[in-house]
Design an enzyme around this catalytic site. Structure first.
Site, PDB file in Angstrom:
ATOM      1  N   CYS A 128       1.102  -1.544  -0.022  1.00  0.00           N
ATOM      2  CA  CYS A 128       0.076  -0.060   0.545  1.00  0.00           C
ATOM      3  C   CYS A 128       0.600   1.471   0.343  1.00  0.00           C
ATOM      4  CB  CYS A 128      -0.788   0.204   1.653  1.00  0.00           C
ATOM      5  SG  CYS A 128      -2.252  -1.309   1.274  1.00  0.00           S
ATOM      6  N   HIS A 268      -3.417   7.482   3.322  1.00  0.00           N
ATOM      7  CA  HIS A 268      -4.118   5.730   2.883  1.00  0.00           C
ATOM      8  C   HIS A 268      -4.947   5.395   3.780  1.00  0.00           C
ATOM      9  CE1 HIS A 268      -3.995   1.629   1.250  1.00  0.00           C
ATOM     10  NE2 HIS A 268      -3.855   1.972   2.369  1.00  0.00           N
ATOM     11  N   ASN A 298     -10.369  -0.376   0.916  1.00  0.00           N
ATOM     12  CA  ASN A 298      -8.918   0.190   0.536  1.00  0.00           C
ATOM     13  C   ASN A 298      -7.910  -0.925  -1.210  1.00  0.00           C
ATOM     14  OD1 ASN A 298      -5.676  -0.843   0.608  1.00  0.00           O
ATOM     15  ND2 ASN A 298      -5.608  -1.786   3.015  1.00  0.00           N
TER      16      ASN A 298
HETATM   17  C1  LIG Z   1     -10.088  -6.025  10.283  1.00  0.00           C
HETATM   18  C2  LIG Z   1     -10.446  -4.214  11.761  1.00  0.00           C
HETATM   19  C3  LIG Z   1     -11.160  -3.232  10.975  1.00  0.00           C
HETATM   20  C4  LIG Z   1     -11.071  -5.362  12.908  1.00  0.00           C
HETATM   21  O1  LIG Z   1     -11.214  -4.864  13.222  1.00  0.00           O
HETATM   22  P1  LIG Z   1     -11.508  -4.197  14.977  1.00  0.00           P
HETATM   23  O2  LIG Z   1     -11.826  -3.566  15.942  1.00  0.00           O
HETATM   24  O3  LIG Z   1      -9.424  -4.543  15.017  1.00  0.00           O
HETATM   25  O4  LIG Z   1     -12.223  -6.066  15.787  1.00  0.00           O
HETATM   26  P2  LIG Z   1     -12.468  -6.112  16.284  1.00  0.00           P
HETATM   27  O5  LIG Z   1     -11.431  -6.601  17.633  1.00  0.00           O
HETATM   28  O6  LIG Z   1     -13.727  -4.711  16.758  1.00  0.00           O
HETATM   29  O7  LIG Z   1     -13.500  -7.278  16.241  1.00  0.00           O
HETATM   30  C5  LIG Z   1     -12.979  -8.609  15.982  1.00  0.00           C
HETATM   31  C6  LIG Z   1     -14.163  -9.272  15.855  1.00  0.00           C
HETATM   32  O8  LIG Z   1     -15.477  -9.329  15.123  1.00  0.00           O
HETATM   33  C7  LIG Z   1     -15.568 -10.825  13.709  1.00  0.00           C
HETATM   34  N1  LIG Z   1     -14.859  -9.562  12.384  1.00  0.00           N
HETATM   35  C8  LIG Z   1     -13.956  -9.875  11.714  1.00  0.00           C
HETATM   36  N2  LIG Z   1     -14.175  -9.535  10.119  1.00  0.00           N
HETATM   37  C9  LIG Z   1     -15.977  -8.981  10.458  1.00  0.00           C
HETATM   38  C10 LIG Z   1     -16.860  -8.718   9.655  1.00  0.00           C
HETATM   39  N3  LIG Z   1     -16.164  -8.714   8.239  1.00  0.00           N
HETATM   40  N4  LIG Z   1     -18.076  -8.590   9.695  1.00  0.00           N
HETATM   41  C11 LIG Z   1     -18.349  -9.264  11.376  1.00  0.00           C
HETATM   42  N5  LIG Z   1     -17.621  -9.688  11.809  1.00  0.00           N
HETATM   43  C12 LIG Z   1     -16.345  -9.420  12.040  1.00  0.00           C
HETATM   44  C13 LIG Z   1     -14.299 -10.849  14.141  1.00  0.00           C
HETATM   45  O9  LIG Z   1     -14.305 -12.668  13.974  1.00  0.00           O
HETATM   46  C14 LIG Z   1     -13.852 -10.750  16.102  1.00  0.00           C
HETATM   47  O10 LIG Z   1     -14.274 -11.855  16.384  1.00  0.00           O
HETATM   48  P3  LIG Z   1     -14.248 -12.375  17.967  1.00  0.00           P
HETATM   49  O11 LIG Z   1     -13.851 -11.690  18.641  1.00  0.00           O
HETATM   50  O12 LIG Z   1     -15.364 -13.154  17.939  1.00  0.00           O
HETATM   51  O13 LIG Z   1     -13.503 -13.509  17.448  1.00  0.00           O
HETATM   52  C15 LIG Z   1      -9.207  -3.392  11.982  1.00  0.00           C
HETATM   53  O14 LIG Z   1      -8.494  -4.549  12.353  1.00  0.00           O
HETATM   54  C16 LIG Z   1      -8.452  -2.969  10.697  1.00  0.00           C
HETATM   55  O15 LIG Z   1      -9.194  -2.284  10.230  1.00  0.00           O
HETATM   56  N6  LIG Z   1      -6.964  -3.622  10.503  1.00  0.00           N
HETATM   57  C17 LIG Z   1      -6.372  -2.916  10.207  1.00  0.00           C
HETATM   58  C18 LIG Z   1      -6.667  -3.423   8.468  1.00  0.00           C
HETATM   59  C19 LIG Z   1      -5.672  -2.542   7.635  1.00  0.00           C
HETATM   60  O16 LIG Z   1      -6.019  -1.624   7.094  1.00  0.00           O
HETATM   61  N7  LIG Z   1      -5.119  -3.505   6.558  1.00  0.00           N
HETATM   62  C20 LIG Z   1      -4.406  -2.924   5.434  1.00  0.00           C
HETATM   63  C21 LIG Z   1      -3.217  -1.828   6.161  1.00  0.00           C
HETATM   64  S1  LIG Z   1      -2.717  -1.544   4.302  1.00  0.00           S
END
Ligand SMILES: CC(C)(COP(=O)(O)OP(=O)(O)OC[C@H]1O[C@@H](n2cnc3c(N)ncnc32)[C@H](O)[C@@H]1OP(=O)(O)O)[C@@H](O)C(=O)NCCC(=O)NCCS
Length: 341
Positions: A128, A268, A298
Site C-alpha cells: 500500500c 492511505h 482499500n
Molecule cells: C480488520 C479490522 C477492521 C477489525 O477491527 P477490530 O476493531 O480490530 O475488530 P474487533 O476487535 O472490534 O472485532 C473482531 C471481531 O469481529 C469479527 N469480525 C471480523 N470481521 C468481521 C466482519 N466482516 N463482520 C463481522 N464480524 C467480523 C472477528 O471474527 C472478531 O470476532 P471475535 O471477537 O468473536 O473473534 C481492523 O483491525 C483493521 O482495520 N485493521 C487494519 C487492517 C488494514 O487496514 N489493513 C491494510 C493495511 S495497509
C-alpha cells in the site's frame, strides 16, 4: 521566489531540477460491491463494516479486466491533464502487488498498451506504500536530469487475491488505479520530500504465502488457500497508526512546516479509524483530510493515487497549495510526501 518553508532537496550545492506532478488521472471499474452484497457472501453486516472501517462499497474489476488495463486508463487521464503524448514518456513505474502475472512486469504491459515506445518500464512492490515509493524513485530521475517525463502508476486488482470466504479481510479491499506524470515545472518546488520506511521484522502481519519461490502454485497450495492475502488486523491497525504518524511528522520536520500549513492531507484509505487516529495525533482538522474510502475501500498502491486525482478534480487542491500524502502497507512499509502543488 521566496519560499516560506525549507526545501530539503536544496542542499549539498543542489544543482538538480525540482520535480512536479503535472498531471493526475484515475480509473475505477464500473462494478460496485456494496456491504449489503457482502452480507450475502459472509457472516457480516453493513453496520459492522461501516462502524469498524468506514467502508460502504468498493469496486471490482471485470473477469477480463486486469491491473494493466486499469493502469492504462488512469495513465491516459493523467497524460491528458499534463498535455503530453506517449512518445514523451521516458520511464513508466507501476506500483502494485497484483501484477497481471509474475513477469513480465506490469509497467511493460502498460508501455505496450499506451505505445510509449521510448520508455523504460519496471514495477515497484511496496504494497500500500507503493505509490509514494514510486513517486520518490521517479523524482530522482527528474531531479538528476536523467529523464524529463516519468509516468508513475498505482494499480491493483486486489479482488484477485482476496479470500471471499474470509470475513476478516474480504470486506476491506477493492480494485482501481491512479496515475501521475512527473516533470520539472519551472518556479515550482513540487515534491519537497518523501519519507520512506520499512520493518521486515513485521512481514508476517500482512502477506500472501503462495505464488512465489517459497510456495509455488500446486494443487495443495491452492486447496490450502495460500494464494490469498492474510492479515492480523489488530496488530496491523496499531502499526499503521504509529508508522503513518511518524512518517508524517518526519516529512513536516524536514520541510520545517507546521501541520496547519498543509492544505490537504491524503492518507492511505485503509480504515477511517486509522485515518482519524493519525489525524488526531498530528493535530489535523477534518477539513484538511481527503477521504474516499467509503466508496472504494482499500485499493493498496492505487489508494492515494486515486484520492489525489479526486482531490484535484474536486478543487480542494489549488496550484501553490502544500499537500501531504501519508501511507502504510505490508512489509511493513510506510511513507509520507510533502508536495507544493
Ligand atoms: C480488520 C479490522 C477492521 C477489525 O477491527 P477490530 O476493531 O480490530 O475488530 P474487533 O476487535 O472490534 O472485532 C473482531 C471481531 O469481529 C469479527 N469480525 C471480523 N470481521 C468481521 C466482519 N466482516 N463482520 C463481522 N464480524 C467480523 C472477528 O471474527 C472478531 O470476532 P471475535 O471477537 O468473536 O473473534 C481492523 O483491525 C483493521 O482495520 N485493521 C487494519 C487492517 C488494514 O487496514 N489493513 C491494510 C493495511 S495497509
Amino acid at each position: 521566489m521566496s519560499p516560506k518553508f525549507k526545501n530539503p532537496r536544496a542542499k549539498h550545492n543542489f544543482q538538480g531540477r525540482t520535480c512536479s506532478i503535472t498531471g493526475v488521472g484515475s480509473y475505477v471499474p464500473a462494478k460496485i460491491l456494496t456491504n449489503a452484497d457482502l452480507e450475502k457472501m459472509v457472516e457480516t453486516s453493513d453496520e459492522w463494516i461501516v462502524s469498524r472501517t468506514g467502508i460502504k462499497e468498493r469496486r471490482l474489476a471485470a473477469a477480463d479486466e486486469f491491473t494493466s488495463d486499469m493502469a492504462t486508463k488512469a495513465a491516459g487521464n493523467a497524460m491528458k491533464m499534463a498535455g503530453i503524448t506517449a512518445d514523451q514518456i521516458d520511464l513508466i513505474i507501476v506500483a502494485t502487488i497484483t501484477p497481471d502475472m509474475p513477469f513480465p512486469n506490469t509497467a511493460c504491459l502498460v508501455q505496450r498498451k499506451i505505445e510509449a515506445k521510448r520508455a523504460a518500464a519496471f514495477d515497484v512492490e511496496a504494497a500500500c506504500s507503493g505509490f509514494i515509493y514510486a513517486l520518490e524513485i521517479g523524482q530522482q530521475f527528474i531531479m538528476s536530469r536523467t529523464y524529463d517525463t516519468v509516468l508513475v502508476i498505482g494499480a491493483e486488482k486486489l479482488s484477485s487475491i482476496t479470500d471471499w470466504t474470509d470475513r476478516n479481510t474480504c470486506v476491506l479491499f477493492g480494485d482501481g488505479a491512479g496515475a501521475a506524470i512527473l516533470q520539472n515545472r519551472p518556479n515550482s518546488h513540487g515534491l519537497l520530500t518523501a519519507v520512506m520506511g520499512a520493518d521486515g521484522d513485521k512481514a508476517d502481519l500482512l502477506f500472501m504465502p503462495g505464488g512465489g519461490s517459497r510456495c509455488p502454485a500446486t494443487v495443495d497450495s491452492v486447496n490450502a488457500r495460500q494464494h490469498f492475502l492474510r492479515m492480523e488486523g489488530k496488530e496491523t491497525f496499531k502499526n499503521a497508526v504509529q508508522a503513518m504518524y511518524q512518517a508524517a511528522q518526519e516529512a513536516l520536520r524536514r520541510c520545517e512546516l507546521d501541520i496547519t500549513r498543509i492544505k490537504c492531507i491524503i492518507p492511505h484509505q485503509a480504515n477511517r479509524r486509522i485515518i482519524d487516529a493519525v489525524a488526531e495525533r498530528l493535530g489535523a482538522t477534518a477539513e484538511q483530510l481527503f477521504i474516499n474510502l467509503d466508496r472504494y475501500g482499500n485499493t493498496s498502491a492505487a489508494s492515494v493515487a486515486i484520492a489525489l486525482d479526486e482531490a484535484v478534480a474536486s478543487g480542494k487542491i489549488q496550484r501553490g497549495d502544500l499537500i501531504m500524502m501519508v501511507v502504510f502497507g505490508a512489509g511493513l512499509t510506510w511513507g509520507a510526501a510533502v508536495i507544493e502543488w
